[in-house]
Design a protein around this motif. Structure first.
Motif, short mmCIF file in Angstrom:
data_model
loop_
_atom_site.label_atom_id
_atom_site.label_comp_id
_atom_site.label_asym_id
_atom_site.label_seq_id
_atom_site.Cartn_x
_atom_site.Cartn_y
_atom_site.Cartn_z
N LEU A 65 0.84 -1.20 0.00
CA LEU A 65 0.00 0.00 0.00
C LEU A 65 0.87 1.25 0.00
CD1 LEU A 65 -2.90 1.05 0.10
CD2 LEU A 65 -2.79 0.96 2.59
N SER A 67 3.87 1.52 -1.15
CA SER A 67 4.50 1.64 -2.47
C SER A 67 3.52 2.30 -3.45
CB SER A 67 4.89 0.25 -3.00
OG SER A 67 6.25 0.03 -2.83
N TYR A 68 2.28 1.85 -3.36
CA TYR A 68 1.25 2.43 -4.23
C TYR A 68 1.09 3.92 -3.94
CZ TYR A 68 -3.45 3.60 -5.83
OH TYR A 68 -4.52 4.22 -6.41
N VAL A 71 3.72 5.93 -5.55
CA VAL A 71 3.45 6.10 -6.99
C VAL A 71 2.43 7.23 -7.17
CG1 VAL A 71 2.47 5.01 -9.04
CG2 VAL A 71 4.01 3.72 -7.56
N THR A 92 2.32 7.46 3.32
CA THR A 92 3.43 6.51 3.19
C THR A 92 4.24 6.47 4.48
OG1 THR A 92 3.54 7.00 0.85
CG2 THR A 92 5.47 5.95 1.80
N HIS A 424 10.40 1.36 -3.37
CA HIS A 424 9.91 0.17 -4.07
C HIS A 424 10.88 -0.99 -3.89
CE1 HIS A 424 6.77 2.54 -5.64
NE2 HIS A 424 7.49 3.21 -6.52
N SER B 11 -1.93 2.42 -11.88
CA SER B 11 -1.18 1.96 -10.71
C SER B 11 -2.08 1.28 -9.69
CB SER B 11 -0.43 3.13 -10.07
OG SER B 11 -1.31 4.19 -9.81
N PHE B 12 -3.36 1.71 -9.68
CA PHE B 12 -4.27 1.08 -8.72
C PHE B 12 -4.48 -0.40 -9.05
CE2 PHE B 12 -8.52 -0.02 -7.07
CZ PHE B 12 -8.28 0.23 -5.72
N PHE B 15 -1.63 -2.29 -7.82
CA PHE B 15 -1.77 -2.47 -6.37
C PHE B 15 -2.71 -3.63 -6.05
CE2 PHE B 15 -4.58 -1.29 -2.75
CZ PHE B 15 -3.69 -1.60 -1.73
N CYS B 19 -1.99 -7.15 -4.09
CA CYS B 19 -2.77 -7.62 -2.93
C CYS B 19 -3.27 -9.05 -3.17
CB CYS B 19 -3.95 -6.70 -2.67
SG CYS B 19 -3.44 -5.10 -2.03
N VAL B 54 6.22 -4.95 -9.40
CA VAL B 54 6.81 -3.76 -8.77
C VAL B 54 7.89 -3.17 -9.66
CG1 VAL B 54 8.19 -2.96 -6.81
CG2 VAL B 54 6.24 -4.46 -6.41
N PHE B 58 5.89 -0.04 -10.95
CA PHE B 58 6.19 0.96 -9.91
C PHE B 58 7.59 1.57 -10.11
CE2 PHE B 58 3.10 -0.52 -6.30
CZ PHE B 58 2.04 -0.21 -7.12
#
Lengths: 440, 136
Positions: A65, A67-68, A71, A92, A424, B11-12, B15, B19, B54, B58
Protein backbone atom coordinates in the motif's frame (compact mmCIF):
# COMPACT_ATOMS: atom_id res chain seq x y z
CA UNK A 1 26.98 15.82 -28.19
CA UNK A 2 25.18 14.19 -25.29
CA UNK A 3 27.32 12.09 -22.98
CA UNK A 4 26.23 9.19 -20.82
CA UNK A 5 22.82 7.69 -20.37
CA UNK A 6 19.61 9.50 -21.26
CA UNK A 7 18.47 9.75 -17.62
CA UNK A 8 19.13 12.30 -14.89
CA UNK A 9 22.36 11.78 -12.94
CA UNK A 10 20.43 11.43 -9.70
CA UNK A 11 18.38 8.62 -11.13
CA UNK A 12 21.48 6.89 -12.49
CA UNK A 13 23.05 7.25 -9.06
CA UNK A 14 20.01 5.73 -7.40
CA UNK A 15 19.96 2.80 -9.80
CA UNK A 16 23.67 2.15 -9.29
CA UNK A 17 23.04 2.21 -5.55
CA UNK A 18 20.12 -0.16 -5.97
CA UNK A 19 22.46 -2.43 -7.93
CA UNK A 20 24.69 -2.71 -4.87
CA UNK A 21 21.61 -3.25 -2.74
CA UNK A 22 20.54 -6.15 -4.97
CA UNK A 23 23.90 -7.79 -4.32
CA UNK A 24 23.65 -7.06 -0.59
CA UNK A 25 20.23 -8.60 -0.05
CA UNK A 26 20.73 -11.44 -2.52
CA UNK A 27 23.75 -12.47 -0.45
CA UNK A 28 21.52 -12.67 2.65
CA UNK A 29 18.52 -14.26 1.01
CA UNK A 30 20.54 -16.67 -1.13
CA UNK A 31 22.72 -17.71 1.80
CA UNK A 32 19.64 -18.27 3.90
CA UNK A 33 18.15 -20.57 1.26
CA UNK A 34 21.41 -22.50 1.00
CA UNK A 35 21.78 -22.78 4.78
CA UNK A 36 18.24 -24.08 5.05
CA UNK A 37 18.86 -26.66 2.36
CA UNK A 38 21.84 -27.88 4.37
CA UNK A 39 20.01 -28.00 7.70
CA UNK A 40 17.56 -30.90 7.84
CA UNK A 41 15.04 -30.25 10.58
CA UNK A 42 15.25 -26.44 10.30
CA UNK A 43 12.50 -24.99 12.51
CA UNK A 44 9.31 -24.06 10.66
CA UNK A 45 6.61 -24.67 13.25
CA UNK A 46 5.12 -21.27 14.19
CA UNK A 47 4.72 -22.45 17.78
CA UNK A 48 8.45 -22.99 17.91
CA UNK A 49 9.70 -20.02 15.91
CA UNK A 50 7.02 -17.58 17.07
CA UNK A 51 6.69 -16.48 13.46
CA UNK A 52 3.20 -15.11 12.95
CA UNK A 53 1.91 -15.22 9.41
CA UNK A 54 -0.72 -12.57 10.20
CA UNK A 55 2.07 -10.16 11.10
CA UNK A 56 4.09 -10.94 8.00
CA UNK A 57 1.04 -10.82 5.75
CA UNK A 58 -0.17 -7.57 7.26
CA UNK A 59 3.26 -6.02 6.88
CA UNK A 60 3.37 -7.15 3.26
CA UNK A 61 0.07 -5.40 2.65
CA UNK A 62 1.29 -2.29 4.49
CA UNK A 63 4.40 -2.06 2.30
CA UNK A 64 2.49 -2.70 -0.92
CA UNK A 65 0.00 0.00 0.00
CA UNK A 66 2.81 2.40 0.87
CA UNK A 67 4.50 1.64 -2.47
CA UNK A 68 1.25 2.43 -4.23
CA UNK A 69 0.95 5.70 -2.29
CA UNK A 70 4.46 6.69 -3.37
CA UNK A 71 3.45 6.10 -6.99
CA UNK A 72 0.37 8.29 -6.45
CA UNK A 73 2.49 10.99 -4.80
CA UNK A 74 4.94 10.90 -7.68
CA UNK A 75 2.15 11.13 -10.25
CA UNK A 76 0.75 14.12 -8.35
CA UNK A 77 4.19 15.79 -8.44
CA UNK A 78 4.28 15.37 -12.23
CA UNK A 79 1.07 17.35 -12.59
CA UNK A 80 2.23 19.87 -9.94
CA UNK A 81 -0.45 18.84 -7.47
CA UNK A 82 1.79 19.38 -4.43
CA UNK A 83 -1.01 19.12 -1.88
CA UNK A 84 -1.96 15.66 -3.06
CA UNK A 85 1.69 14.64 -3.26
CA UNK A 86 2.27 15.76 0.31
CA UNK A 87 -0.84 13.97 1.53
CA UNK A 88 0.20 10.65 0.02
CA UNK A 89 3.75 10.99 1.26
CA UNK A 90 2.36 11.48 4.77
CA UNK A 91 0.28 8.31 4.29
CA UNK A 92 3.43 6.51 3.19
CA UNK A 93 5.31 7.75 6.23
CA UNK A 94 2.52 6.62 8.56
CA UNK A 95 2.44 3.20 6.90
CA UNK A 96 6.20 2.91 7.40
CA UNK A 97 5.65 3.60 11.12
CA UNK A 98 2.93 0.95 11.16
CA UNK A 99 5.30 -1.53 9.50
CA UNK A 100 7.93 -0.92 12.16
CA UNK A 101 5.29 -1.18 14.90
CA UNK A 102 4.18 -4.62 13.71
CA UNK A 103 7.82 -5.61 13.32
CA UNK A 104 8.56 -4.54 16.88
CA UNK A 105 5.67 -6.70 18.17
CA UNK A 106 7.31 -9.63 16.40
CA UNK A 107 10.74 -8.75 17.79
CA UNK A 108 9.25 -8.47 21.26
CA UNK A 109 7.97 -12.04 20.91
CA UNK A 110 11.43 -13.23 19.88
CA UNK A 111 13.13 -11.45 22.77
CA UNK A 112 10.59 -12.57 25.37
CA UNK A 113 10.99 -16.21 24.27
CA UNK A 114 14.76 -15.78 24.03
CA UNK A 115 14.82 -16.82 20.39
CA UNK A 116 18.02 -14.95 19.84
CA UNK A 117 21.29 -15.93 18.17
CA UNK A 118 23.40 -18.01 20.52
CA UNK A 119 20.68 -18.36 23.14
CA UNK A 120 18.56 -21.18 21.77
CA UNK A 121 19.20 -24.68 23.14
CA UNK A 122 19.40 -27.13 20.26
CA UNK A 123 19.25 -30.39 22.16
CA UNK A 124 18.00 -31.68 25.49
CA UNK A 125 21.40 -31.27 27.13
CA UNK A 126 21.62 -27.62 26.16
CA UNK A 127 18.11 -27.00 27.47
CA UNK A 128 19.11 -28.28 30.87
CA UNK A 129 22.43 -26.44 30.73
CA UNK A 130 20.65 -23.19 29.95
CA UNK A 131 18.12 -23.42 32.75
CA UNK A 132 20.93 -24.40 35.13
CA UNK A 133 22.88 -21.30 34.14
CA UNK A 134 19.85 -19.03 34.49
CA UNK A 135 19.01 -20.59 37.84
CA UNK A 136 22.63 -20.07 38.94
CA UNK A 137 22.63 -16.42 37.86
CA UNK A 138 19.46 -15.78 39.85
CA UNK A 139 20.80 -17.54 42.94
CA UNK A 140 24.16 -15.77 42.82
CA UNK A 141 22.42 -12.40 42.51
CA UNK A 142 20.05 -13.21 45.41
CA UNK A 143 22.85 -14.49 47.61
CA UNK A 144 25.01 -11.46 46.83
CA UNK A 145 22.09 -9.17 47.68
CA UNK A 146 21.48 -10.99 50.96
CA UNK A 147 25.14 -10.81 52.01
CA UNK A 148 26.48 -7.66 50.39
CA UNK A 149 29.68 -7.47 52.44
CA UNK A 150 31.17 -10.84 51.48
CA UNK A 151 33.33 -10.98 48.39
CA UNK A 152 32.92 -14.41 46.87
CA UNK A 153 29.89 -16.60 46.40
CA UNK A 154 31.32 -19.23 48.74
CA UNK A 155 31.90 -16.61 51.43
CA UNK A 156 28.39 -15.28 51.00
CA UNK A 157 26.95 -18.76 51.24
CA UNK A 158 28.98 -19.57 54.33
CA UNK A 159 27.84 -16.32 55.93
CA UNK A 160 24.24 -17.29 55.19
CA UNK A 161 24.75 -20.77 56.62
CA UNK A 162 26.26 -19.47 59.82
CA UNK A 163 24.03 -16.41 60.14
CA UNK A 164 20.53 -15.82 61.33
CA UNK A 165 18.44 -18.51 59.62
CA UNK A 166 15.12 -16.79 59.54
CA UNK A 167 13.04 -14.66 57.23
CA UNK A 168 14.30 -13.74 53.80
CA UNK A 169 17.85 -14.96 54.46
CA UNK A 170 16.54 -18.45 55.20
CA UNK A 171 14.63 -18.43 51.91
CA UNK A 172 17.68 -17.30 49.98
CA UNK A 173 19.75 -20.01 51.64
CA UNK A 174 17.10 -22.62 50.88
CA UNK A 175 17.07 -21.50 47.26
CA UNK A 176 20.87 -21.67 47.09
CA UNK A 177 20.80 -25.21 48.51
CA UNK A 178 18.14 -26.17 45.98
CA UNK A 179 20.34 -24.79 43.26
CA UNK A 180 23.45 -26.60 44.51
CA UNK A 181 21.54 -29.85 44.54
CA UNK A 182 20.14 -29.22 41.06
CA UNK A 183 23.46 -28.08 39.62
CA UNK A 184 25.34 -31.03 41.08
CA UNK A 185 23.08 -33.48 39.36
CA UNK A 186 22.93 -31.57 36.12
CA UNK A 187 26.68 -31.20 35.96
CA UNK A 188 27.18 -34.82 36.82
CA UNK A 189 25.00 -35.78 33.91
CA UNK A 190 26.61 -33.34 31.54
CA UNK A 191 30.01 -34.64 32.57
CA UNK A 192 29.00 -38.22 32.06
CA UNK A 193 27.57 -37.53 28.67
CA UNK A 194 30.60 -35.71 27.46
CA UNK A 195 32.80 -38.74 27.99
CA UNK A 196 31.44 -41.85 29.51
CA UNK A 197 34.70 -43.62 30.10
CA UNK A 198 35.96 -40.93 32.38
CA UNK A 199 35.68 -41.26 36.09
CA UNK A 200 32.98 -38.80 37.02
CA UNK A 201 32.59 -38.50 40.71
CA UNK A 202 30.87 -36.56 43.40
CA UNK A 203 33.54 -35.38 45.82
CA UNK A 204 32.28 -34.50 49.26
CA UNK A 205 34.67 -32.25 51.12
CA UNK A 206 35.30 -32.13 54.85
CA UNK A 207 33.16 -29.02 55.14
CA UNK A 208 30.22 -30.78 53.49
CA UNK A 209 30.52 -29.00 50.16
CA UNK A 210 29.80 -31.14 47.12
CA UNK A 211 31.96 -30.96 44.04
CA UNK A 212 31.10 -32.74 40.83
CA UNK A 213 34.06 -33.71 38.72
CA UNK A 214 34.39 -35.09 35.27
CA UNK A 215 37.52 -36.92 36.25
CA UNK A 216 39.56 -37.29 39.39
CA UNK A 217 42.95 -38.78 39.98
CA UNK A 218 44.95 -39.46 43.07
CA UNK A 219 48.43 -38.15 42.58
CA UNK A 220 51.38 -38.98 44.75
CA UNK A 221 53.09 -35.73 44.40
CA UNK A 222 56.17 -35.98 46.66
CA UNK A 223 58.77 -38.50 47.65
CA UNK A 224 60.41 -38.72 51.04
CA UNK A 225 63.86 -40.15 50.49
CA UNK A 226 65.66 -41.68 53.45
CA UNK A 227 69.37 -41.52 52.65
CA UNK A 228 71.81 -44.19 53.65
CA UNK A 229 73.11 -41.83 56.28
CA UNK A 230 69.67 -41.86 57.90
CA UNK A 231 68.98 -38.30 56.90
CA UNK A 232 65.68 -37.69 55.10
CA UNK A 233 64.94 -35.29 52.30
CA UNK A 234 61.67 -34.60 50.50
CA UNK A 235 61.70 -34.32 46.75
CA UNK A 236 58.81 -33.08 44.66
CA UNK A 237 57.99 -35.52 41.92
CA UNK A 238 58.55 -33.02 39.11
CA UNK A 239 61.99 -32.20 40.48
CA UNK A 240 63.18 -35.76 40.05
CA UNK A 241 64.79 -36.15 36.67
CA UNK A 242 65.67 -39.83 36.89
CA UNK A 243 64.91 -42.67 39.26
CA UNK A 244 66.99 -45.82 39.15
CA UNK A 245 66.42 -48.84 41.28
CA UNK A 246 69.67 -50.10 42.70
CA UNK A 247 69.96 -53.83 41.97
CA UNK A 248 72.74 -56.07 43.03
CA UNK A 249 73.55 -57.28 39.55
CA UNK A 250 71.50 -55.01 37.33
CA UNK A 251 70.21 -51.48 37.33
CA UNK A 252 66.70 -51.21 35.97
CA UNK A 253 64.96 -48.05 34.98
CA UNK A 254 61.63 -47.58 36.54
CA UNK A 255 58.96 -45.21 35.59
CA UNK A 256 59.15 -41.83 37.24
CA UNK A 257 56.67 -41.10 39.96
CA UNK A 258 53.35 -40.56 38.36
CA UNK A 259 49.92 -41.85 37.80
CA UNK A 260 50.70 -45.54 37.57
CA UNK A 261 52.71 -45.55 40.73
CA UNK A 262 50.05 -43.51 42.36
CA UNK A 263 47.33 -45.94 41.41
CA UNK A 264 49.40 -48.85 42.51
CA UNK A 265 49.96 -47.15 45.79
CA UNK A 266 46.25 -46.67 46.25
CA UNK A 267 45.10 -50.04 45.11
CA UNK A 268 47.83 -52.11 46.67
CA UNK A 269 48.99 -50.19 49.66
CA UNK A 270 50.37 -53.21 51.40
CA UNK A 271 51.94 -54.94 48.45
CA UNK A 272 55.47 -54.00 49.26
CA UNK A 273 55.07 -53.19 52.92
CA UNK A 274 56.62 -56.32 54.19
CA UNK A 275 59.48 -56.41 51.74
CA UNK A 276 62.85 -54.92 52.35
CA UNK A 277 62.62 -51.29 51.22
CA UNK A 278 64.19 -50.97 47.79
CA UNK A 279 67.10 -48.66 47.26
CA UNK A 280 66.95 -46.04 44.53
CA UNK A 281 69.24 -43.53 42.96
CA UNK A 282 67.48 -40.21 42.41
CA UNK A 283 68.85 -37.66 40.01
CA UNK A 284 67.26 -34.26 40.41
CA UNK A 285 66.74 -31.71 37.69
CA UNK A 286 69.76 -29.75 38.88
CA UNK A 287 72.01 -32.80 38.53
CA UNK A 288 72.38 -33.89 42.17
CA UNK A 289 72.15 -37.60 42.95
CA UNK A 290 70.76 -39.14 46.12
CA UNK A 291 70.62 -42.79 47.10
CA UNK A 292 68.07 -44.01 49.57
CA UNK A 293 64.73 -45.61 50.20
CA UNK A 294 61.58 -43.87 49.17
CA UNK A 295 58.23 -43.21 50.68
CA UNK A 296 55.31 -41.34 49.16
CA UNK A 297 54.18 -38.49 51.32
CA UNK A 298 51.76 -35.82 50.29
CA UNK A 299 49.02 -37.17 48.09
CA UNK A 300 46.56 -34.98 46.32
CA UNK A 301 43.41 -35.36 44.35
CA UNK A 302 43.54 -33.80 40.92
CA UNK A 303 39.97 -32.87 40.12
CA UNK A 304 38.94 -32.19 36.54
CA UNK A 305 35.72 -30.27 36.26
CA UNK A 306 33.16 -30.54 33.47
CA UNK A 307 34.41 -27.29 32.00
CA UNK A 308 37.92 -28.72 31.69
CA UNK A 309 39.49 -26.78 34.57
CA UNK A 310 41.56 -28.74 37.02
CA UNK A 311 42.27 -28.27 40.70
CA UNK A 312 44.72 -29.91 43.06
CA UNK A 313 43.25 -30.75 46.43
CA UNK A 314 45.06 -32.21 49.46
CA UNK A 315 43.77 -35.68 50.18
CA UNK A 316 42.94 -34.62 53.71
CA UNK A 317 40.34 -32.18 52.45
CA UNK A 318 38.27 -34.91 50.87
CA UNK A 319 35.79 -36.62 53.12
CA UNK A 320 34.20 -38.92 50.63
CA UNK A 321 34.25 -39.73 46.96
CA UNK A 322 31.28 -41.31 45.29
CA UNK A 323 31.04 -42.66 41.85
CA UNK A 324 28.14 -41.07 40.01
CA UNK A 325 25.42 -43.37 38.89
CA UNK A 326 23.90 -43.49 35.45
CA UNK A 327 22.58 -40.12 34.35
CA UNK A 328 19.24 -39.38 35.86
CA UNK A 329 18.37 -36.58 33.52
CA UNK A 330 19.62 -36.56 29.99
CA UNK A 331 21.66 -39.05 28.09
CA UNK A 332 23.10 -38.58 24.63
CA UNK A 333 21.71 -41.81 23.25
CA UNK A 334 18.22 -41.29 24.61
CA UNK A 335 15.36 -41.66 22.19
CA UNK A 336 12.93 -38.82 21.70
CA UNK A 337 10.51 -40.29 24.21
CA UNK A 338 13.25 -40.70 26.78
CA UNK A 339 14.62 -37.22 26.14
CA UNK A 340 11.17 -35.73 26.48
CA UNK A 341 10.50 -37.64 29.66
CA UNK A 342 13.82 -36.58 31.12
CA UNK A 343 13.29 -32.97 30.12
CA UNK A 344 9.85 -33.14 31.71
CA UNK A 345 11.46 -34.16 34.99
CA UNK A 346 13.66 -31.07 34.92
CA UNK A 347 10.80 -28.86 33.78
CA UNK A 348 8.54 -30.10 36.55
CA UNK A 349 11.27 -29.63 39.11
CA UNK A 350 11.85 -26.03 38.03
CA UNK A 351 8.12 -25.44 37.88
CA UNK A 352 7.71 -26.76 41.40
CA UNK A 353 10.42 -24.42 42.64
CA UNK A 354 8.86 -21.39 40.96
CA UNK A 355 5.55 -22.21 42.67
CA UNK A 356 7.20 -22.55 46.06
CA UNK A 357 6.06 -19.70 48.31
CA UNK A 358 9.51 -19.34 49.86
CA UNK A 359 11.00 -18.45 46.48
CA UNK A 360 8.16 -16.24 45.29
CA UNK A 361 9.54 -13.25 43.46
CA UNK A 362 13.04 -14.66 43.29
CA UNK A 363 12.78 -17.09 40.40
CA UNK A 364 10.68 -14.86 38.17
CA UNK A 365 9.99 -16.51 34.81
CA UNK A 366 12.61 -19.20 35.16
CA UNK A 367 11.60 -22.09 32.95
CA UNK A 368 13.08 -24.77 30.79
CA UNK A 369 13.37 -23.68 27.16
CA UNK A 370 12.58 -26.63 24.91
CA UNK A 371 15.31 -27.50 22.41
CA UNK A 372 14.97 -26.13 18.87
CA UNK A 373 17.14 -27.83 16.28
CA UNK A 374 18.99 -25.14 14.29
CA UNK A 375 17.22 -22.51 16.38
CA UNK A 376 20.34 -20.34 16.53
CA UNK A 377 20.86 -20.44 12.79
CA UNK A 378 17.22 -19.52 12.36
CA UNK A 379 17.49 -16.61 14.81
CA UNK A 380 20.68 -15.30 13.20
CA UNK A 381 19.20 -15.40 9.71
CA UNK A 382 15.89 -13.94 10.85
CA UNK A 383 17.44 -10.99 12.62
CA UNK A 384 20.08 -10.21 10.02
CA UNK A 385 17.54 -10.17 7.18
CA UNK A 386 14.63 -8.47 8.88
CA UNK A 387 16.99 -6.17 10.80
CA UNK A 388 18.70 -4.85 7.69
CA UNK A 389 15.33 -4.53 6.01
CA UNK A 390 14.03 -2.51 8.97
CA UNK A 391 17.09 -0.24 8.75
CA UNK A 392 16.20 0.38 5.11
CA UNK A 393 12.65 1.24 6.13
CA UNK A 394 14.00 3.80 8.58
CA UNK A 395 16.28 5.30 5.89
CA UNK A 396 13.24 5.55 3.59
CA UNK A 397 11.33 7.35 6.32
CA UNK A 398 14.19 9.82 6.64
CA UNK A 399 14.12 10.44 2.87
CA UNK A 400 10.38 11.08 2.97
CA UNK A 401 10.69 13.06 6.20
CA UNK A 402 13.19 15.45 4.59
CA UNK A 403 10.84 16.31 1.74
CA UNK A 404 7.82 16.54 4.06
CA UNK A 405 9.66 19.12 6.16
CA UNK A 406 9.97 21.46 3.15
CA UNK A 407 7.49 24.34 3.16
CA UNK A 408 6.97 23.88 -0.58
CA UNK A 409 7.50 20.71 -2.58
CA UNK A 410 8.12 22.52 -5.80
CA UNK A 411 11.34 21.30 -7.39
CA UNK A 412 11.44 18.10 -5.30
CA UNK A 413 10.14 15.88 -8.10
CA UNK A 414 13.44 14.10 -8.73
CA UNK A 415 13.94 13.57 -5.01
CA UNK A 416 10.53 11.97 -4.70
CA UNK A 417 11.07 9.84 -7.80
CA UNK A 418 14.41 8.54 -6.50
CA UNK A 419 13.14 8.06 -2.95
CA UNK A 420 10.23 6.22 -4.52
CA UNK A 421 12.60 3.92 -6.43
CA UNK A 422 14.37 3.20 -3.16
CA UNK A 423 11.08 2.57 -1.37
CA UNK A 424 9.91 0.17 -4.07
CA UNK A 425 13.16 -1.72 -3.64
CA UNK A 426 12.51 -1.98 0.11
CA UNK A 427 9.09 -3.39 -0.78
CA UNK A 428 10.74 -5.77 -3.26
CA UNK A 429 13.02 -7.19 -0.59
CA UNK A 430 10.06 -7.78 1.70
CA UNK A 431 8.21 -9.52 -1.13
CA UNK A 432 10.91 -12.22 -0.94
CA UNK A 433 11.39 -12.19 2.82
CA UNK A 434 7.70 -12.82 3.44
CA UNK A 435 7.44 -16.25 1.78
CA UNK A 436 10.93 -17.23 2.90
CA UNK A 437 10.51 -16.48 6.59
CA UNK A 438 6.78 -16.78 7.11
CA UNK A 439 5.56 -19.48 4.75
CA UNK A 440 8.16 -21.97 3.52
CA UNK B 1 11.44 12.17 -15.58
CA UNK B 2 8.64 13.61 -17.62
CA UNK B 3 9.30 11.03 -20.34
CA UNK B 4 8.19 8.25 -18.05
CA UNK B 5 4.83 9.74 -17.59
CA UNK B 6 3.97 9.64 -21.21
CA UNK B 7 3.63 5.94 -20.47
CA UNK B 8 0.63 5.83 -18.30
CA UNK B 9 -0.40 2.76 -16.43
CA UNK B 10 -3.12 2.07 -13.92
CA UNK B 11 -1.18 1.96 -10.71
CA UNK B 12 -4.27 1.08 -8.72
CA UNK B 13 -4.72 -2.11 -10.74
CA UNK B 14 -1.10 -3.02 -10.05
CA UNK B 15 -1.77 -2.47 -6.37
CA UNK B 16 -4.81 -4.76 -6.53
CA UNK B 17 -2.77 -7.39 -8.37
CA UNK B 18 -0.13 -7.23 -5.65
CA UNK B 19 -2.77 -7.62 -2.93
CA UNK B 20 -4.27 -10.63 -4.72
CA UNK B 21 -0.81 -12.19 -4.99
CA UNK B 22 -0.18 -11.66 -1.28
CA UNK B 23 -3.52 -13.25 -0.45
CA UNK B 24 -2.61 -16.17 -2.71
CA UNK B 25 0.63 -16.69 -0.77
CA UNK B 26 -1.29 -16.80 2.49
CA UNK B 27 -3.81 -19.22 1.01
CA UNK B 28 -1.00 -21.53 -0.12
CA UNK B 29 0.23 -21.51 3.45
CA UNK B 30 -3.17 -22.13 5.00
CA UNK B 31 -4.38 -24.95 2.76
CA UNK B 32 -2.52 -28.03 3.83
CA UNK B 33 -0.30 -29.00 0.94
CA UNK B 34 1.69 -32.12 1.83
CA UNK B 35 4.86 -31.33 -0.05
CA UNK B 36 6.97 -28.44 1.18
CA UNK B 37 8.60 -28.32 -2.24
CA UNK B 38 5.25 -27.65 -3.90
CA UNK B 39 4.47 -24.90 -1.37
CA UNK B 40 7.89 -23.37 -2.00
CA UNK B 41 7.45 -23.43 -5.77
CA UNK B 42 3.98 -21.87 -5.50
CA UNK B 43 4.87 -19.07 -3.10
CA UNK B 44 8.11 -18.22 -4.90
CA UNK B 45 6.29 -18.09 -8.21
CA UNK B 46 3.88 -15.63 -6.61
CA UNK B 47 6.79 -13.66 -5.12
CA UNK B 48 8.51 -13.44 -8.50
CA UNK B 49 5.26 -12.27 -10.09
CA UNK B 50 4.93 -9.59 -7.41
CA UNK B 51 8.54 -8.53 -7.85
CA UNK B 52 8.01 -8.24 -11.60
CA UNK B 53 4.91 -6.10 -11.07
CA UNK B 54 6.81 -3.76 -8.77
CA UNK B 55 9.89 -3.51 -10.98
CA UNK B 56 8.05 -3.25 -14.28
CA UNK B 57 5.48 -0.67 -13.27
CA UNK B 58 6.19 0.96 -9.91
CA UNK B 59 9.89 1.26 -10.72
CA UNK B 60 9.15 2.11 -14.35
CA UNK B 61 11.60 -0.40 -15.76
CA UNK B 62 9.16 -1.17 -18.56
CA UNK B 63 9.57 2.35 -19.83
CA UNK B 64 13.34 2.68 -19.40
CA UNK B 65 15.91 2.32 -22.14
CA UNK B 66 18.33 -0.52 -22.78
CA UNK B 67 20.67 0.83 -20.12
CA UNK B 68 18.65 -1.12 -17.53
CA UNK B 69 20.13 -4.39 -18.83
CA UNK B 70 23.68 -3.04 -18.79
CA UNK B 71 23.24 -1.84 -15.23
CA UNK B 72 21.30 -4.68 -13.70
CA UNK B 73 22.72 -7.77 -15.42
CA UNK B 74 26.19 -7.57 -13.82
CA UNK B 75 24.77 -6.95 -10.35
CA UNK B 76 22.44 -9.91 -10.63
CA UNK B 77 25.31 -12.16 -11.73
CA UNK B 78 27.57 -10.90 -8.93
CA UNK B 79 24.74 -11.21 -6.39
CA UNK B 80 24.65 -14.95 -7.01
CA UNK B 81 28.32 -15.24 -5.99
CA UNK B 82 27.93 -15.98 -2.29
CA UNK B 83 24.95 -18.35 -2.58
CA UNK B 84 26.72 -20.29 -5.34
CA UNK B 85 29.94 -20.38 -3.33
CA UNK B 86 28.12 -21.76 -0.28
CA UNK B 87 25.95 -24.19 -2.20
CA UNK B 88 28.32 -27.14 -2.76
CA UNK B 89 29.44 -27.48 0.83
CA UNK B 90 26.57 -26.10 2.89
CA UNK B 91 23.55 -26.79 0.74
CA UNK B 92 24.16 -29.88 -1.33
CA UNK B 93 26.64 -32.29 0.16
CA UNK B 94 26.99 -35.93 -0.73
CA UNK B 95 28.30 -36.78 2.73
CA UNK B 96 26.38 -37.19 5.95
CA UNK B 97 26.72 -34.07 8.02
CA UNK B 98 28.31 -34.78 11.36
CA UNK B 99 27.12 -32.19 13.86
CA UNK B 100 25.87 -32.62 17.42
CA UNK B 101 22.50 -31.15 16.49
CA UNK B 102 22.04 -33.66 13.71
CA UNK B 103 23.15 -36.53 15.91
CA UNK B 104 20.36 -35.54 18.24
CA UNK B 105 18.00 -35.12 15.35
CA UNK B 106 18.79 -38.63 14.14
CA UNK B 107 18.03 -39.88 17.64
CA UNK B 108 14.79 -37.92 17.63
CA UNK B 109 13.64 -39.18 14.26
CA UNK B 110 14.35 -42.71 15.43
CA UNK B 111 12.17 -42.01 18.47
CA UNK B 112 9.85 -44.68 19.75
CA UNK B 113 6.61 -42.76 19.58
CA UNK B 114 6.73 -42.31 15.82
CA UNK B 115 5.75 -38.63 15.94
CA UNK B 116 9.19 -37.44 15.11
CA UNK B 117 9.43 -35.04 12.23
CA UNK B 118 11.39 -36.12 9.23
CA UNK B 119 13.99 -33.84 7.72
CA UNK B 120 12.66 -31.15 5.45
CA UNK B 121 11.89 -32.58 2.09
CA UNK B 122 13.74 -29.91 0.21
CA UNK B 123 16.89 -31.25 1.73
CA UNK B 124 18.90 -33.31 -0.67
CA UNK B 125 18.88 -36.91 0.37
CA UNK B 126 21.98 -38.00 2.16
CA UNK B 127 22.82 -41.64 2.36
CA UNK B 128 23.25 -42.67 5.95
CA UNK B 129 25.09 -45.83 5.10
CA UNK B 130 27.46 -44.00 2.85
CA UNK B 131 30.58 -43.00 4.66
CA UNK B 132 31.20 -39.99 2.49
CA UNK B 133 34.39 -39.03 4.25
CA UNK B 134 36.28 -41.85 2.65
CA UNK B 135 35.46 -40.76 -0.86
CA UNK B 136 38.04 -38.87 -2.84
Amino acid sequence: MKMGLPIPNSKLGMWLFLGTEIMFFTAFIGSYIVLRMGSPGFPTDPDVTHIRIWAGGLNTFVLILSSYFVVVAHEAMVVDNYTKARRFLIFTFVLACLFLGIKSIEYYGKFSHDILPGRVPENAMQSVEKVEKQFGDIVRAEVAAAVPDAATYDDQLNALRSGDQSGEAANVLALAEEYNHFASHVRANLALDQKRDEKSALIILQDGKEVVTKDFRLTVARKKVTLESGKTIVLDAPDIKKTKKVEEDDEEDIAPAGEENANDAVEKPDASAEKEPALYDFTTQDGKTYRGTVEDVASTFTLTFPDGKTQEMPIADVAEERAIDRPELISADATEAESKAQLKVVEDHIHKLTKDDRFAGMLGHLHLSPPILFGNLFASCYFIMTGFHAIHVIVGMILFGIVLLQPSMEGWGDWIENSGLYWHFVDLVWIFLFPLLYIV
Amino acid sequence: MADNHKHHFNSFMIFIALCVCTALSVVFDLISIESKVVVAILVFSVAIAKALFVMTYFMHLKFEGKWKYVLLAPTVILALGIPLALLPDIGVHYYTVDTPQLDDHTALTAGADGNAELPSQETPETNDEDDGHTHP
